[in-house]
Design a protein around this motif. Structure first.
Motif, PDB file in Angstrom:
ATOM      1  N   GLY A   1       0.790  -1.220   0.000  1.00 45.30           N
ATOM      2  CA  GLY A   1       0.000   0.000   0.000  1.00 45.30           C
ATOM      3  C   GLY A   1       0.824   1.272   0.000  1.00 45.30           C
ATOM      4  N   LEU A   2       2.137   1.150   0.000  1.00 44.88           N
ATOM      5  CA  LEU A   2       3.024   2.312  -0.010  1.00 44.88           C
ATOM      6  C   LEU A   2       3.439   2.620  -1.445  1.00 44.88           C
ATOM      7  CD1 LEU A   2       5.279   1.397   3.034  1.00 44.88           C
ATOM      8  CD2 LEU A   2       3.391   3.024   2.973  1.00 44.88           C
ATOM      9  N   PRO A   3       3.776   3.875  -1.722  1.00 45.09           N
ATOM     10  CA  PRO A   3       4.214   4.216  -3.080  1.00 45.09           C
ATOM     11  C   PRO A   3       5.436   3.390  -3.481  1.00 45.09           C
ATOM     12  CG  PRO A   3       3.824   6.200  -1.804  1.00 45.09           C
ATOM     13  CD  PRO A   3       3.717   5.044  -0.850  1.00 45.09           C
ATOM     14  N   LEU A   4       5.446   2.961  -4.738  1.00 48.63           N
ATOM     15  CA  LEU A   4       6.576   2.193  -5.246  1.00 48.63           C
ATOM     16  C   LEU A   4       7.785   3.100  -5.396  1.00 48.63           C
ATOM     17  CD1 LEU A   4       5.016  -0.004  -8.068  1.00 48.63           C
ATOM     18  CD2 LEU A   4       5.781  -0.733  -5.834  1.00 48.63           C
ATOM     19  N   THR A   5       8.931   2.549  -5.097  1.00 49.84           N
ATOM     20  CA  THR A   5      10.167   3.270  -5.329  1.00 49.84           C
ATOM     21  C   THR A   5      10.967   2.491  -6.364  1.00 49.84           C
ATOM     22  OG1 THR A   5      11.240   2.113  -3.494  1.00 49.84           O
ATOM     23  CG2 THR A   5      10.269   4.260  -3.020  1.00 49.84           C
ATOM     24  N   VAL A   6      11.695   3.215  -7.158  1.00 48.09           N
ATOM     25  CA  VAL A   6      12.503   2.603  -8.200  1.00 48.09           C
ATOM     26  C   VAL A   6      13.953   2.934  -7.914  1.00 48.09           C
ATOM     27  CG1 VAL A   6      12.975   2.552 -10.673  1.00 48.09           C
ATOM     28  CG2 VAL A   6      10.639   2.837  -9.876  1.00 48.09           C
ATOM     29  N   ARG A   7      14.777   1.922  -7.924  1.00 49.50           N
ATOM     30  CA  ARG A   7      16.204   2.131  -7.699  1.00 49.50           C
ATOM     31  C   ARG A   7      16.902   2.048  -9.046  1.00 49.50           C
ATOM     32  NH1 ARG A   7      20.296  -1.307  -3.850  1.00 49.50           N
ATOM     33  NH2 ARG A   7      22.151  -0.183  -4.472  1.00 49.50           N
ATOM     34  N   VAL A   8      17.640   3.078  -9.387  1.00 46.65           N
ATOM     35  CA  VAL A   8      18.354   3.127 -10.656  1.00 46.65           C
ATOM     36  C   VAL A   8      19.829   2.984 -10.358  1.00 46.65           C
ATOM     37  CG1 VAL A   8      18.850   4.527 -12.682  1.00 46.65           C
ATOM     38  CG2 VAL A   8      16.582   4.621 -11.635  1.00 46.65           C
ATOM     39  N   GLU A   9      20.447   2.002 -10.997  1.00 49.77           N
ATOM     40  CA  GLU A   9      21.875   1.783 -10.811  1.00 49.77           C
ATOM     41  C   GLU A   9      22.599   2.077 -12.111  1.00 49.77           C
ATOM     42  OE1 GLU A   9      22.728  -2.046  -9.229  1.00 49.77           O
ATOM     43  OE2 GLU A   9      21.321  -1.842  -7.573  1.00 49.77           O
ATOM     44  N   GLY A  10      23.784   2.644 -11.987  1.00 53.14           N
ATOM     45  CA  GLY A  10      24.581   2.957 -13.165  1.00 53.14           C
ATOM     46  C   GLY A  10      25.076   1.695 -13.842  1.00 53.14           C
ATOM     47  N   ASP A  11      25.333   1.814 -15.131  1.00 53.93           N
ATOM     48  CA  ASP A  11      25.878   0.706 -15.910  1.00 53.93           C
ATOM     49  C   ASP A  11      27.391   0.876 -15.940  1.00 53.93           C
ATOM     50  OD1 ASP A  11      26.498  -1.315 -17.632  1.00 53.93           O
ATOM     51  OD2 ASP A  11      25.549  -0.420 -19.388  1.00 53.93           O
ATOM     52  N   PHE A  12      28.100   0.089 -15.132  1.00 57.29           N
ATOM     53  CA  PHE A  12      29.544   0.234 -15.026  1.00 57.29           C
ATOM     54  C   PHE A  12      30.302  -0.775 -15.891  1.00 57.29           C
ATOM     55  CE2 PHE A  12      28.028   2.105 -11.009  1.00 57.29           C
ATOM     56  CZ  PHE A  12      28.561   3.362 -11.175  1.00 57.29           C
ATOM     57  N   GLU A  13      29.588  -1.447 -16.766  1.00 57.24           N
ATOM     58  CA  GLU A  13      30.261  -2.377 -17.670  1.00 57.24           C
ATOM     59  C   GLU A  13      31.173  -1.560 -18.581  1.00 57.24           C
ATOM     60  OE1 GLU A  13      29.012  -5.409 -21.199  1.00 57.24           O
ATOM     61  OE2 GLU A  13      27.754  -5.332 -19.420  1.00 57.24           O
ATOM     62  N   GLY A  14      32.406  -1.905 -18.647  1.00 54.53           N
ATOM     63  CA  GLY A  14      33.363  -1.181 -19.460  1.00 54.53           C
ATOM     64  C   GLY A  14      34.001   0.002 -18.744  1.00 54.53           C
ATOM     65  N   PHE A  15      33.538   0.312 -17.540  1.00 48.57           N
ATOM     66  CA  PHE A  15      34.068   1.464 -16.809  1.00 48.57           C
ATOM     67  C   PHE A  15      35.550   1.275 -16.485  1.00 48.57           C
ATOM     68  CE2 PHE A  15      34.756   3.774 -12.751  1.00 48.57           C
ATOM     69  CZ  PHE A  15      34.563   5.060 -13.221  1.00 48.57           C
ATOM     70  N   HIS A  16      35.898   0.072 -16.010  1.00 49.64           N
ATOM     71  CA  HIS A  16      37.302  -0.212 -15.655  1.00 49.64           C
ATOM     72  C   HIS A  16      38.208  -0.027 -16.878  1.00 49.64           C
ATOM     73  CE1 HIS A  16      40.770  -2.025 -13.729  1.00 49.64           C
ATOM     74  NE2 HIS A  16      40.884  -2.839 -14.779  1.00 49.64           N
ATOM     75  N   GLU A  17      37.765  -0.509 -18.019  1.00 52.96           N
ATOM     76  CA  GLU A  17      38.566  -0.382 -19.232  1.00 52.96           C
ATOM     77  C   GLU A  17      38.736   1.081 -19.637  1.00 52.96           C
ATOM     78  OE1 GLU A  17      35.980  -2.526 -18.946  1.00 52.96           O
ATOM     79  OE2 GLU A  17      37.067  -4.428 -18.923  1.00 52.96           O
TER      80      GLU A  17
END
Length: 119
Positions: free
Chosen positions: A77-93
């Motif tokens: 019954g509570l508002p939905l929350t959305v968690r957005v995570e960054g796409d770090f694939e290729g970040f190390h390279e």
């Protein structure tokens, strides 16, 4: 009792703040007697848009649902929350590539200094 809702509009190029329309629904019109010299009814919403910075004020006796104003709720019954995570694939390279470029530039600078001023 009347409800107030905000309908956000798409922003234009010259907008300094997001444009919106004030929507009043479930409104019950009322007549006001101001004086015998006033033949027309009083418009309660006259000038409101300008005062609050809205593009317009829309007034309805019916219930108006604005889908953009719906807040999705979860099973609790509570508002939905959305968690957005960054796409770090290729970040190390990418970071490693920039480190390699910086090291190469430093090596060239040191070689230039050695060639110019001696070691």
């Amino acid at each position: 009792m009347a409800r107030l809702q905000i309908l956000e509009l798409p922003e234009g190029a010259g907008d300094d703040r997001p444009p919106f329309v004030l929507v009043v629904d479930e409104y019950v019109p009322q007549r006001y007697i101001i004086g015998a010299d006033q033949p027309e009814p009083v418009d309660q919403f006259s000038g409101i848009a300008e005062k609050i910075g809205a593009r317009a004020v829309l007034v309805f006796e019916e219930t108006i649902e604005i889908p953009a104003n719906d807040v999705p709720v979860g099973s609790d019954g509570l508002p939905l929350t959305v968690r957005v995570e960054g796409d770090f694939e290729g970040f190390h390279e990418q970071v490693q590539k920039e480190i390699n470029i910086a090291q190469e530039n430093m090596r060239r600078g040191i070689d230039h200094i050695k060639a110019t001023y001696g070691s």
